[in-house]
Design a protein around this motif. Sequence first.
Motif, mmCIF file in Angstrom:
data_model
loop_
_atom_site.group_PDB
_atom_site.id
_atom_site.type_symbol
_atom_site.label_atom_id
_atom_site.label_comp_id
_atom_site.label_asym_id
_atom_site.label_seq_id
_atom_site.Cartn_x
_atom_site.Cartn_y
_atom_site.Cartn_z
ATOM 1 N N ILE A 61 0.895 -1.159 0.000
ATOM 2 C CA ILE A 61 0.000 0.000 0.000
ATOM 3 C C ILE A 61 0.929 1.203 0.000
ATOM 4 C CG2 ILE A 61 -1.790 1.249 1.281
ATOM 5 C CD1 ILE A 61 -3.014 -1.405 1.885
ATOM 6 N N GLU A 62 1.073 1.838 -1.140
ATOM 7 C CA GLU A 62 2.083 2.876 -1.327
ATOM 8 C C GLU A 62 1.477 4.208 -0.914
ATOM 9 O OE1 GLU A 62 5.706 4.193 -1.708
ATOM 10 O OE2 GLU A 62 3.950 5.294 -2.363
ATOM 11 N N SER A 63 2.078 4.811 0.116
ATOM 12 C CA SER A 63 1.459 5.968 0.741
ATOM 13 C C SER A 63 2.274 7.259 0.573
ATOM 14 C CB SER A 63 1.227 5.652 2.237
ATOM 15 O OG SER A 63 0.440 6.640 2.839
ATOM 16 N N THR A 64 3.078 7.314 -0.478
ATOM 17 C CA THR A 64 3.826 8.563 -0.726
ATOM 18 C C THR A 64 2.865 9.740 -0.869
ATOM 19 O OG1 THR A 64 5.554 7.320 -1.843
ATOM 20 C CG2 THR A 64 5.467 9.687 -2.302
ATOM 21 N N CYS A 71 -0.028 -3.425 7.720
ATOM 22 C CA CYS A 71 0.845 -2.886 8.776
ATOM 23 C C CYS A 71 1.558 -1.630 8.321
ATOM 24 C CB CYS A 71 1.865 -3.938 9.193
ATOM 25 S SG CYS A 71 1.107 -5.299 10.093
ATOM 26 N N HIS A 72 1.743 -0.727 9.261
ATOM 27 C CA HIS A 72 2.275 0.612 8.984
ATOM 28 C C HIS A 72 3.319 0.915 10.061
ATOM 29 C CE1 HIS A 72 1.646 4.904 7.701
ATOM 30 N NE2 HIS A 72 2.004 5.156 8.949
ATOM 31 N N PHE A 73 4.568 1.128 9.641
ATOM 32 C CA PHE A 73 5.638 1.284 10.632
ATOM 33 C C PHE A 73 6.400 2.572 10.448
ATOM 34 C CE2 PHE A 73 5.081 -3.328 10.111
ATOM 35 C CZ PHE A 73 4.707 -3.625 11.422
ATOM 36 N N HIS A 74 6.448 3.352 11.516
ATOM 37 C CA HIS A 74 7.290 4.557 11.500
ATOM 38 C C HIS A 74 8.713 4.176 11.872
ATOM 39 C CE1 HIS A 74 4.861 8.033 10.408
ATOM 40 N NE2 HIS A 74 3.869 7.157 10.591
ATOM 41 N N THR A 133 4.162 1.630 2.517
ATOM 42 C CA THR A 133 5.487 2.186 2.206
ATOM 43 C C THR A 133 5.322 3.610 1.701
ATOM 44 O OG1 THR A 133 5.470 1.605 -0.143
ATOM 45 C CG2 THR A 133 6.337 -0.055 1.386
ATOM 46 N N SER A 134 6.453 4.318 1.648
ATOM 47 C CA SER A 134 6.495 5.555 0.863
ATOM 48 C C SER A 134 7.854 5.600 0.192
ATOM 49 C CB SER A 134 6.290 6.784 1.749
ATOM 50 O OG SER A 134 7.401 6.942 2.588
ATOM 51 N N VAL A 135 7.909 6.313 -0.912
ATOM 52 C CA VAL A 135 9.169 6.394 -1.653
ATOM 53 C C VAL A 135 10.190 7.134 -0.788
ATOM 54 C CG1 VAL A 135 10.280 7.287 -3.726
ATOM 55 C CG2 VAL A 135 7.962 6.330 -3.848
ATOM 56 N N LEU A 136 11.364 6.539 -0.637
ATOM 57 C CA LEU A 136 12.442 7.057 0.220
ATOM 58 C C LEU A 136 12.027 7.122 1.692
ATOM 59 C CD1 LEU A 136 13.782 9.903 -2.111
ATOM 60 C CD2 LEU A 136 14.888 7.706 -1.655
#
Length: 486
Positions: free
Chosen positions: A77-80, A263-266, A289-292
Amino acid sequence: MCPHAIDSPTEAPKKEDCVPIDTSSPAIPGTNGQQNDESNRPAAAQPQHHSNGQAKKNPYGPRYSDFLSNTSNWSIIESTLREGEQFANAFFTLETKIKIAKALDAFGVEYIELTSPAASPESFNDCKAICSLGLKKSKILTHIRCHMDDARLAVETGVDGVDVVIGTSSFLREHSHGKDMTWITKQAIEVIEFVKSKGIEIRFSSEDSFRSELVDLLSIYRTVDKVGLNRVGVADTVGCADPRQVYDLVRTLRGVVSCDIECHFHNDTGCAIANAYAALEAGATHIDTSVLGIGERNGITPLGGLIARMMVADPEYVKSKYNLHMLREIENLVADAVEISVPFNNYITGFCAFTHKAGIHAKAILANPATYEILNPHDFGMSRYVSIGHRLTGWNAVKSRVEQLNLEMNDEQVKDATAKIKELADVKTQSMEDVDAILRIYHTAITSGELQVGQPKVLQNLLDKHMPTSREQSPAGGKREPMAAQ
Ligand SMILES: CC(=O)SCCNC(=O)CCNC(=O)[C@H](O)C(C)(C)COP(=O)(O)OP(=O)(O)OC[C@H]1O[C@@H](n2cnc3c(N)ncnc32)[C@H](O)[C@@H]1OP(=O)(O)O
Ligand SMILES: O=C(O)CCC(=O)C(=O)O
Ligand SMILES: [Zn+2]
């Protein structure tokens, strides 16, 4: 680099100071010409075969005991364009959002998550515009509070699904929204039923999951799972969780709900990739995820970092799903958009990610890249380099360059020339151009009889004559380490 970069840039990479060994470098002696032969890579990156032809198990893949593991069956799940927009330096115009969304779609991510349409009129319009692009692979999600007003707006945009979130830790219940678990549960059910009635996907997530009471979490997840939804989400909102805690929570949750688990991890404490991996091992199905890794504070699991990790676990699965050669382009696109540089040590695409320097490493890499590489740069459209113009070099690496230059020199001569390169590199790093000049001067002099092996002073006189800059000090007094490759 962009003018407003907030990153402190390291020195610009110098590709010319390295030997690219991907293209035409000949074999070094005793290696059977295998230096670029990827079939030599061990099971970490490709299955090895027993003599009976059966594939050997990847030692980095799931073990038999990992019956819950989804490391060969997961989605991004790309969250950029949602979490990433919360990055301090981010401002995305619609044009930029569209470019990023199209690039992520072409890369092959399963979902693209967008900022809440409740955030601003432009956010609402951008959400609609991206939904109407008709992307080929990626489904579009938007991310909203657990609130009917937000849910109504979200379904108006034409998204394929809605990600609903609400804080369940005492911190957030007290200081963010001020609601108790009974209110949260009732509200969650109403929002879920509403979104489902519109025929689109719905996910419910507890914000700050790792500082929430387990009993509260399991109770609300069980309830929403019974109501029926696509996914529940677990979020390490403050980056406090470690892989073991993640494994334990996700494994427990896997036994409680039948829907998918996101799942979402800082990354506040550097565990975002490891936590994502642990979550998949415990049966999670989707990773944010997000890019970079851009996001709130220092961000979340980076797309490239997750890909790097998952390539080790199951390269064929990752290669079958994603257009890996696009990774660098997407990272550059996002780096430009948010005015940062790609970090020097970035997974896969950092400028030195596939540059080998020390002589011991260089020799082995030239014989078989898998000796010091767990990832194959070719899988990502990247090149491998060997850096040789420094004091840590060795004769095997220099010999490989001698052969690339088509110079006839025996091992004794190569060792002699290497000693000179090291002597000069003790004063300042030698560029690739310098190294080539030294080797050519050495070769000509040795061939003509002007120089014998073991005459460093004669060689220095020749270098002083033909290459007067060879002994010049570097601006930093010779202490500067070289930057190796691009
Ligand atoms: C961990 C995360 O990253 S979660 C995602 C974060 N994303 C965003 O915040 C998106 C951008 N946000 C915004 O544009 C704004 O904050 C808006 C439009 C969502 C809300 O703006 P405002 O109405 O001005 O409220 P504000 O931001 O000051 O406070 C948040 C409000 O949402 C409520 N709230 C916070 N989280 C939730 C939640 N998950 N579900 C329901 N309500 C919530 C708070 O109680 C507060 O309500 P209040 O107006 O009664 O005080
Ligand atoms: O919706 C989610 O699961 C995550 C929200 C978020 O960004 C966070 O909790 O850090
Ligand atoms: Zn987040």
